[in-house]
Structures are given as structure tokens and as C-alpha cells.
Design an enzyme around this catalytic site. Structure first.
Site, PDB file in Angstrom:
ATOM      1  NE  ARG A 144       8.378  -2.559  -6.884  1.00 32.63           N
ATOM      2  CZ  ARG A 144       7.743  -1.908  -5.894  1.00 32.63           C
ATOM      3  NH1 ARG A 144       8.448  -1.207  -5.032  1.00 32.63           N
ATOM      4  NH2 ARG A 144       6.440  -1.953  -5.801  1.00 32.63           N
ATOM      5  N   PRO A 156       0.828  -1.207   0.000  1.00 32.52           N
ATOM      6  CG  PRO A 156      -0.818  -1.582   1.592  1.00 32.52           C
ATOM      7  CD  PRO A 156       0.495  -2.110   1.107  1.00 32.52           C
ATOM      8  CD  GLU A 157       1.900   3.394  -4.701  1.00 32.09           C
ATOM      9  OE1 GLU A 157       2.068   4.604  -4.936  1.00 32.09           O
ATOM     10  OE2 GLU A 157       1.865   2.536  -5.608  1.00 32.09           O
ATOM     11  CE  LYS A 188       5.828   3.080  -0.573  1.00 37.14           C
ATOM     12  NZ  LYS A 188       6.606   2.176  -1.448  1.00 37.14           N
TER      13      LYS A 188
END
Length: 333
Positions: free
Chosen positions: A310, A2-3, A50
Site C-alpha cells: 500500500r 471505502p474506509e 468496511k
């Protein structure tokens, strides 16, 4: 994982329970024994990037449950915030408010006391402690209900997710934490100048970091300068700014760097407000096959040497590489 906007929403789901005592615990956490939270009082909650921080104390604080009721949406069943932010698999870790637009984004503190505390494995002997929570790929917080399986696993079993931690409170309410790592600490590490959702976010520091001689997609994920920024925000901000992810920051003009920081902050703030308003955020490039202009989107895993790789999506037409001296990578299947 989750950001920043999602973790801010987690913070708001937990905040109504500040001032309540934990009467029962559960969960599958091995590193942290859920039983150590039994009978403790939740006195504060803070968020940075985060990470979520919860402060517990064996003694009741100055706030009482009667002064901090559950908000109406939580009582009616709007009781969860799932972490559907990330669906990629390259990196293994990879309450509704009445008027969200009038609220400051600097909503990180819900307690009524200071943040000093002691070291150790858990609160004991009158010592208050901070619990640091870092969420995994599908990390989430549910309020007064448990997550249920949406599909069968690889073995064909319809097995519900196992919560890491469950905190039950005196009125029957409970919080459920999924896919997260927890540890006790002396105090939360909160640096507002690096938090992209903080009013104190230091643009000058961010611009200086972005201007270095390395691909901007690496720098954007550096939590020292862009705390709370994750892969979705990275991809969307780069597309909106028209910048190729592998462009060296040193090749960008001051105006381009300013534009990129603007896109980061604006996208993050809009995403957060959308979560408060129940609005789904529309992605323009992340996990898309075509950009809004109809061009074919490229996909490749990028990351610093020895670091996480990523998945990155970009449009070669809308985001030309500087300098244009190397062919684009082959499209991943």
C-alpha cells in the site's frame, strides 16, 4: 476501498429503507443474480468495519414502510455517498442527521428482529438471509439517482458507471450499489471489539497487536484488530502521532502506542462526524508533496511479504525512523 467512516455513512443511507419491500431489481452483478431479491423485504442493516450487511426475508417483518419514511435530506436530493476515500492504484481493491454530535458512533443496527438465518444461495421457503457487501476501490451507494461519468475513459467514451445492484421500492425510491462484491451468508460477522468506530473497541487488544515486532503500518491495516481502518486513516494517524510507518511496534514506548491508538480513533470519529455534517476532511499527509511544516513528503509502497503493498506517505523530519540506521527510500516519481 471505502474506509469505516464511509461505510457507516452507507449504512445511514440504506437504513431508511428497512421495512420496505423490493418490487423490482437490476444491476450487472454476475455472482449474485439481482432477480433473487425480487419481492423480498429488507428487514435489517448492520455495518462492521468496511462491510455492510443487509437482511432480507420473503415475509414482511414487524416494521412497515409507513413507520420508516425517507429522511428529509434524501427526499430533497442529498442522495448519494461516493467513495472518494481512496485514489491510489497500487492495490487493486485498494442523510444528514439532525444533530450528529449527539449521536453515538455505535450506529450499526437498524432492524427490529434477530439475526438468525440459514445457509444457501438465497432466501427461499420462508428463510431469511443476510447479504454481505464489500466495496471496491470506487465503491459507493446512491439513493434515487444514478452515478454519471465525470470524464471520458481511456477510449474517449463518456460511459456512465455500471451499477452492480439496483433495488426499487414501492414508492418509486431506489438504492444503487456500485463497485462492490456481494454474497449471501448465514449471519453478519460483527466483532465490535475490533471496530475502530465502535464504543466497544478494545484498546488493550489493539495496543498488544501494535507492540509486536513488525512495522506498525502493517499492523494498522490488520482488520482483526483495526476493522474499518484503511490507507487514509493509516497515513494520517501515523503522521499525527509522529511515528515512521516502518518503525517496529516493539521499539515504541507504551505512551507512543497509546498516542497512535488515540490518533486512529479520533481521526476516524472526526471523519465520520464530518460526513454527517457535510464537512470535507482535510488531509495533512495523504497524497501530499509537503507536510504542514513545509517538509518534503516521501512516498513508497509498503506491505508484508506476500501481502498487499500500500502506498504510504510520511515526513522523514516529523516521523523519524527508529532506529535511524537505514537511509530513507528513494522518492517515487
Amino acid at each position: 476501498m471505502p474506509e469505516g467512516p464511509s461505510v457507516r455513512k452507507f449504512h445511514h443511507l440504506v437504513s431508511p429503507f428497512v421495512g420496505w419491500q423490493v418490487v423490482k431489481t437490476g444491476g450487472s452483478s454476475k455472482k449474485l443474480n439481482p432477480a433473487t431479491l425480487q419481492s423480498l423485504w429488507l428487514l435489517d442493516t448492520q455495518v462492521h468495519g468496511k462491510k455492510l450487511f443487509l437482511r432480507f426475508n420473503p415475509d414482511e417483518g414487524t416494521r412497515s414502510p409507513g413507520n420508516n419514511p425517507l429522511p428529509e435530506p434524501l427526499r430533497k436530493g442529498d442522495r448519494k455517498e461516493e467513495a472518494g476515500d481512496q485514489k491510489q492504484t497500487v492495490d487493486p481493491d485498494s442523510q444528514k442527521i439532525s444533530d450528529p454530535s449527539s449521536q453515538s458512533l455505535e450506529l450499526v443496527h437498524s432492524g427490529a428482529r434477530g439475526s438468525g438465518c440459514l445457509e444457501g444461495d438465497g432466501p427461499a421457503g420462508g428463510a431469511e438471509k443476510w447479504l454481505q457487501i464489500s466495496f471496491g476501490l470506487f465503491g459507493s451507494i446512491w439513493v434515487n439517482e444514478f452515478s454519471r461519468a465525470k470524464k471520458a475513459n481511456k477510449r474517449g467514451d463518456w460511459r456512465d458507471p455500471s451499477p452492480r445492484l439496483v433495488l426499487h421500492f414501492g414508492d418509486g425510491s431506489f438504492l444503487v450499489f456500485y463497485s462492490c462484491q456481494m454474497s449471501w451468508g448465514s449471519s453478519p460477522v460483527v466483532i465490535p471489539t475490533s471496530d475502530i468506530l465502535s464504543e466497544k473497541f478494545h484498546r488493550g487488544q489493539a495496543l498488544e497487536a501494535l507492540g509486536r515486532e513488525q512495522p506498525v503500518c502493517y499492523t494498522l491495516l490488520d482488520q482483526r484488530y483495526f476493522s474499518g481502518l484503511g490507507n487514509i486513516i493509516k497515513n494520517e494517524a501515523l503522521y499525527e502521532a509522529g511515528i515512521h510507518p516502518l518503525t517496529l511496534g516493539s521499539l515504541l514506548s507504551p505512551r507512543q502506542l497509546e498516542t497512535l491508538v488515540d490518533r486512529v480513533v479520533e481521526f476516524s470519529a472526526d471523519w465520520l462526524q464530518g460526513k454527517f455534517q457535510g464537512r470535507q476532511k482535510h488531509m495533512q499527509i495523504y497524497q501530499k508533496e509537503q507536510c504542514p511544516a513545509g517538509h518534503r513528503v516521501m512516498k513508497e509502497a509498503f506491505g508484508p511479504p506476500g501481502g498487499f503493498q500500500r502506498l504510504t506517505w510520511w515526513c522523514p523530519q516529523c516521523q523519524p525512523r527508529l532506529p535511524p540506521d537505514k537511509p530513507e527510500p528513494v522518492q517515487l516519481s
